[in-house]
Design an enzyme around this catalytic site. Structure first.
Site, PDB file in Angstrom:
ATOM      1  N   GLU A 178      -4.451 -10.101   0.178  1.00 35.64           N
ATOM      2  CA  GLU A 178      -5.305  -9.961   1.357  1.00 35.64           C
ATOM      3  C   GLU A 178      -6.741 -10.236   0.913  1.00 35.64           C
ATOM      4  OE1 GLU A 178      -4.802  -6.176   3.333  1.00 35.64           O
ATOM      5  OE2 GLU A 178      -2.618  -6.260   3.154  1.00 35.64           O
ATOM      6  N   GLU A 182       0.804  -1.220   0.000  1.00 37.06           N
ATOM      7  CA  GLU A 182       0.000   0.000   0.000  1.00 37.06           C
ATOM      8  C   GLU A 182       0.840   1.274   0.000  1.00 37.06           C
ATOM      9  OE1 GLU A 182      -4.135  -1.496   1.993  1.00 37.06           O
ATOM     10  OE2 GLU A 182      -2.485  -1.114   3.369  1.00 37.06           O
TER      11      GLU A 182
END
Length: 1010
Positions: free
Chosen positions: A515, A444
């Site tokens: 994820e 991220e």
């Protein structure tokens, strides 16, 4: 400045004078290593201007020194304060600058050292310091380093004395590296991993790189490249198998490779035993020079990509993984080997085969444990700049956030060196670990020139593993980017439709969910749906559930002995993200949540993909990637009738059931003529391993059998009509009272619902009954709950329009036209309700309910009763023993369960809806004297608890809950799924309570035990 006076990053190893028996314990066993963990002296200062003059000099006067444990964070030892943030930086977004008032901690240690003539040089190793640090030894400046989860090694021979040495380490809370360490976790400071000295010869093999390749016919090659420090020294290599026999040997000879390695040796292995997570075979590698031995373990395996399919040793694989943080409720990110081993044991016991080290390199010993116990690892660099996404923008649309996310860091050349440095430190240290099959550049942070450079370096240095970075998904329009160094298409929290779209679009890379199935609170509820797709699509590599453990801080214990766990906002911090860190498959103290049990059975090693009832043949598919099914497990079959096992046997597996193949297995079941019946197959481990005993439960399958009369026969008997005198009916303007021998039901003309029930002189209901559409919001309801509240589902009441009483025949019937309403909105439900009471006091409800136009789908639909508190014994026939919902029930099976109200409750740190049991035929509640039996016109869900949904919603921590004086019974005609929408996709439509019309049918029968 990133580092000053640090030695080049190298592979992890601990040298010794002789071979070591256990590489995981090498730092304890080696005569050349000296751990200097333990009690140090410490002082925390608000900023560096408060530093005492000459604080780093021996004998300097520093007041107010206290003891501190190293490794250890200062927040977890009573200094500073805890702070949890997810996306946002805890400091102003002004890279590379940090606040001028930057807290810093002085760490002091006096240690003794005796020179070793065979190993006269000494290096000082820090395996992790948060966030940056300076080092002085005996008053001499040694160096500086950063990157919290990376090893920093310093040459200290010139400064070391024989005897007592004075070490000073100054640690800063923040540095420019803080902008690359914005991981979703508690923010901590201090020396968080081991500190030790290494004594070594002047000329040493400093670094080595082991790669393996698998040839035809069972042969393999182990290639070892090396580089020296201080000069070249003759080096011999021996490869030893698990029986202690040497299988290959050789010596280093000059051979340069362009990456700094100057010598190499190829070891040929005949009939090689290959490493994989199902059979993690390791060889011992001894690298010997005249004065030093390096002991390592080698797993022979080869990772390849064939089109869109990832294979290990030529076999396609699926990653059944989890994301794991270093996290302990007492010590925070400081975890020891036993902590790591406990995590891995739980993972192995729950059919997990892969770990993503989110979002930083783990302790080197963690990788060694993964080698030994069989786990694939995606090793991630210590790099996340998520907070660059949260800076203030006039246009705050998601599209503009993505467009500009990379401007501060990811696509800023000034950060390229730091990004590549973090990538290198991750890769170089763990490059010899067979468990590591993928390098991840971080998490991220957007995408840009920094990651282009980091990924290009990785593919140039180590093309034998998969390269990964999910941040490349976020595209902007500023320029074309280079994605050629990325091997996989990675996504987090993708919907099933997004995955199908990728597959339909002609994929050119394997697809991995780095994820998914956000395991926050009561959930996740979508694991099976993901795996129904992953199992059958070769391009889908699998994924890593977010995440392994809840993050929390232990703040003591309640008087009842319950732990008080704290999360974001509980320590006085103003910038925090609440309980978003409480999102794991296990609690902070590693008590498994029921979501872990769900994951275990979804990822079982074998699946029943069909059952021919006429032939008594089950078709099984071997879901393992490397192991023949018959070598791995035993299959036990059971026939279950109305929750009770009525027949069982052991299925004989044929030999040679290879991975990813199917086989027909005889299950000679005698199918009953009546009852709700299921075939259950249980899978038991055939041979023990380090974490599982023989007979360990690997999972199960269950299939409903076709029966002439599939009704639950106990319900059939209970529902049979009974003879007797019709009950008496008494009416007044407010109530309708129906009474008979030893019972009395009282109904409200205003609500249309029971307000009282007496049985054998005991008042059973303590409050009026309710039509119930609300549930205490789960963490996964966090998005839809705003709509539910806007529709005022949480503040409803019933009203009636008409009431009719019919006393003809053997039963009394009370009918109401009614609605479920709330202030400020139109009626949510309109209902035609009929209550029937027979001679025994048995109460049947039939309700036709219609949801009002435009209202969102319901959380649930049913009745809520408040019962006297001693009706705490429970039996039920349905899915159990664990909590289960329409989308979260794969850990449970159909059975007859005997329990009590306390065992039905499922604890979550943030209280919420819990403990429902789904697909039930029959429920019994009682005490030694009286009780109730409940069944429905169709299978139903129920919940019995000491806590109301209002109390569960009120309390923000489990230790704040206050039990009701009565028991709360929810009988649900329908209960919505739980999903994973706390950070994942919306709840699938098939799991929503979205129908407009519902027919509710329940019967409550008194039980007289006297």
């Amino acid at each position: 400045m990133l580092h000053e006076n640090t030695l080049p990053t190298r592979s992890y190893y601990i040298p010794a004078s002789t071979p070591l028996g256990d590489v995981v314990e090498a730092r304890v066993l080696s005569d050349r290593a000296q751990l200097i963990n333990g009690t140090w002296k410490f002082q925390l200062l608000a900023e560096e201007r408060e530093l005492p003059e000459g604080f780093f000099l021996p004998g300097s006067e520093i007041s107010d020194l206290v003891d501190i444990q190293v490794p250890g964070t200062w927040q977890h030892q009573g200094f500073d304060a805890h702070q949890y943030t997810n996306v946002r930086y805890p400091i102003p977004v002004d890279p590379p600058h940090v606040p001028s008032a930057n807290p810093c901690g002085i760490h002091l240690l006096d240690f003794e050292h005796t020179p070793n003539s065979d190993a006269p040089t000494t290096q000082l190793v820090f395996e992790g310091v948060d966030s940056c640090f300076y080092v002085w030894l005996n008053g001499h400046y040694v160096g500086y380093s950063q990157v919290t989860h990376a090893t920093s090694e310093f040459e200290i021979t010139p400064f070391l004395v024989d005897g007592v040495n004075h070490l000073v380490v100054l640690v800063y809370k923040w540095c420019d590296g803080t902008y690359l360490e914005d991981q979703d976790k508690f923010r901590t400071s201090g020396i968080i991993r081991d500190v030790y000295l290494l004594d070594r010869p002047e000329k040493v093999l400093f670094d080595y790189f082991v790669t393996t390749s698998v040839g035809l016919g069972g042969d393999a090659r182990v290639s070892v490249r090396g580089q020296y420090r201080g000069g070249v020294v003759p080096t011999n290599l021996r490869l030893i198998d698990a029986h202690g026999d040497m299988v290959a040997s050789g010596t280093f000879s000059p051979r340069s490779d362009g990456h700094g390695y100057t010598h190499a040796c190829d070891l040929q292995v005949s009939d090689a035993q290959l490493w994989n997570p199902e059979s993690p075979y390791l060889y011992t590698l001894l690298i010997e020079t005249s004065d030093e031995v390096i002991t390592d373990e080698v797993g022979i395996r080869e990772v390849t990509i064939d089109g869109v399919v990832v294979a290990v040793n030529g076999r396609p694989i699926k990653l059944r993984g989890v994301n794991r943080h270093d996290s302990d409720p007492v010590t925070g990110p400081v975890v020891d080997v036993e902590h790591m081993r406990r995590d891995l044991a739980l993972m192995k016991q729950h059919n997990i085969n892969a770990v993503r080290t989110s979002h930083y390199p783990n302790d080197p010993r963690f990788y060694q444990l993964c080698d030994r116990h069989g786990f694939f690892v995606m090793s991630e660099a210590d790099n996340e700049s998520h907070g660059a996404q949260s800076r203030y923008l006039a246009d705050s649309s998601w599209e503009n956030i993505v467009e500009r996310w990379n401007e501060l860091i990811a696509d800023n050349p000034e950060w390229t060196q730091a990004t590549v440095d973090r990538m290198e430190r991750s890769v170089r240290r763990e490059k010899n670990r067979p468990s590591v099959i993928s390098w991840s550049a971080g998490n991220e942070g957007g995408y840009g020139c920094t990651f282009e450079a980091a990924m290009a370096w990785v593919k140039g240095f180590d093309p034998t593993r998969i390269s990964h970075y999910e941040g490349a998904f976020y595209r902007d329009g500023k320029r074309s980017y280079d994605y050629s160094s990325l091997d996989v298409h990675s996504r987090m929290y993708a919907s099933l439709q997004e995955m199908r779209d990728y597959l339909a679009g002609g994929p050119d890379k394997p697809y991995v969910l780095c994820e998914y199935s956000h395991a926050m609170g009561n959930g996740p509820g979508d694991i099976e749906d993901y795996w129904e797709l992953i199992r059958v699509e070769p391009a889908l590599l699998g994924g890593f559930v977010w995440e392994w453990c809840d993050h929390a801080v232990l703040d003591g214990w309640t008087p009842e002995g319950h732990p008080r766990f704290l999360y974001g906002g509980d320590s006085g911090e103003t910038v925090h993200d609440g309980n978003f860190c409480v999102d794991g498959l296990v609690a902070p103290d590693r008590v498994p949540h029921q979501g872990l049990l769900e994951l275990k059975n979804v990822q079982r090693p074998v699946r029943m993909v069909g059952f021919d009832q006429a032939l008594g043949v089950a078709r099984l598919r071997n879901e393992l990637d490397f192991t023949n099914l018959d070598d791995h497990l035993q299959v036990v079959w059971e026939v279950v009738r109305d929750g009770v096992v009525v027949a069982q046997g052991v299925a004989k597996l044929p030999k040679g059931i290879e991975p990813h193949t199917t086989v027909d297995v005889s299950c000679p079941v005698d199918v009953p003529d009546s009852g709700r019946c299921h075939l259950r197959l249980r899978y038991l481990l055939r041979e023990a391993d380090a974490f599982r005993a023989v007979g360990h439960d690997l999972g199960f399958d269950e299939a409903e059998l076709e029966i002439l009369d599939p009704r639950n026969q106990e319900v059939v008997a209970l529902a049979a009509s009974v003879a007797g005198r019709a009950p008496e009916v008494h009416e007044d303007p407010w109530h309708v009272v129906v009474s008979g021998e030893s019972f009395r039901w009282t109904f409200s003309r205003d609500s249309g619902l029971p307000v009282g029930f007496q049985l054998e002189g005991h008042e059973v209901l303590t409050r009026p009954a309710e039509v119930n559409i609300w549930r205490a919001p789960t963490d996964n309801d966090r998005n839809i709950v705003a709509e539910w509240r806007r529709a005022r589902y949480d503040r409803t009441h019933t009203r009636t329009y008409e009431c009719e009483v019919d006393t003809d025949g053997a039963a009394a019937q009370i009918s109401f036209s009614m609605s479920l309403a709330s202030e400020t909105v139109q009626p949510i439900l309109r209902m035609e309700t009929r209550w029937t009471v027979d001679a025994t006091g048995r109460l049947r409800l039939r309700m036709d309910a219609t949801r009002g136009e435009g209202f969102p789908y319901l959380p649930r639909l049913g009745l809520r009763f408040f019962l006297r508190s001693d009706l705490e014994q429970v039996t039920f026939v349905g899915m159990g023993p664990y909590e289960n919902y329409v989308d979260k029930h794969r850990a449970s099976w159909h059975g007859h369960f005997v329990t009590d109200v306390d065992a039905l409750f499922v604890n979550y740190l943030n209280p919420q809806e819990n403990g429902s049991r789904h697909d039930c035929d029959l429920l019994g509640i009682g005490n030694p004297d009286i009780g109730l039996s409940v069944w429905g016109g169709q299978p139903f869900s129920f919940n019995l608890s000491r806590y109301s949904q209002e109390e569960l919603a009120r309390a923000s921590h489990d230790w704040e809950l206050e039990a009701e004086e009565d028991l709360v019974l929810c009988l649900d005609h329908g209960m919505g799924g739980v999903g994973s929408n706390s950070c994942g996709p919306e709840l699938l439509e098939k799991y929503r309570l979205d129908a407009v019309h519902h027919h509710v049918d329940f019967t409550l029968a008194p039980v007289r035990k006297g």
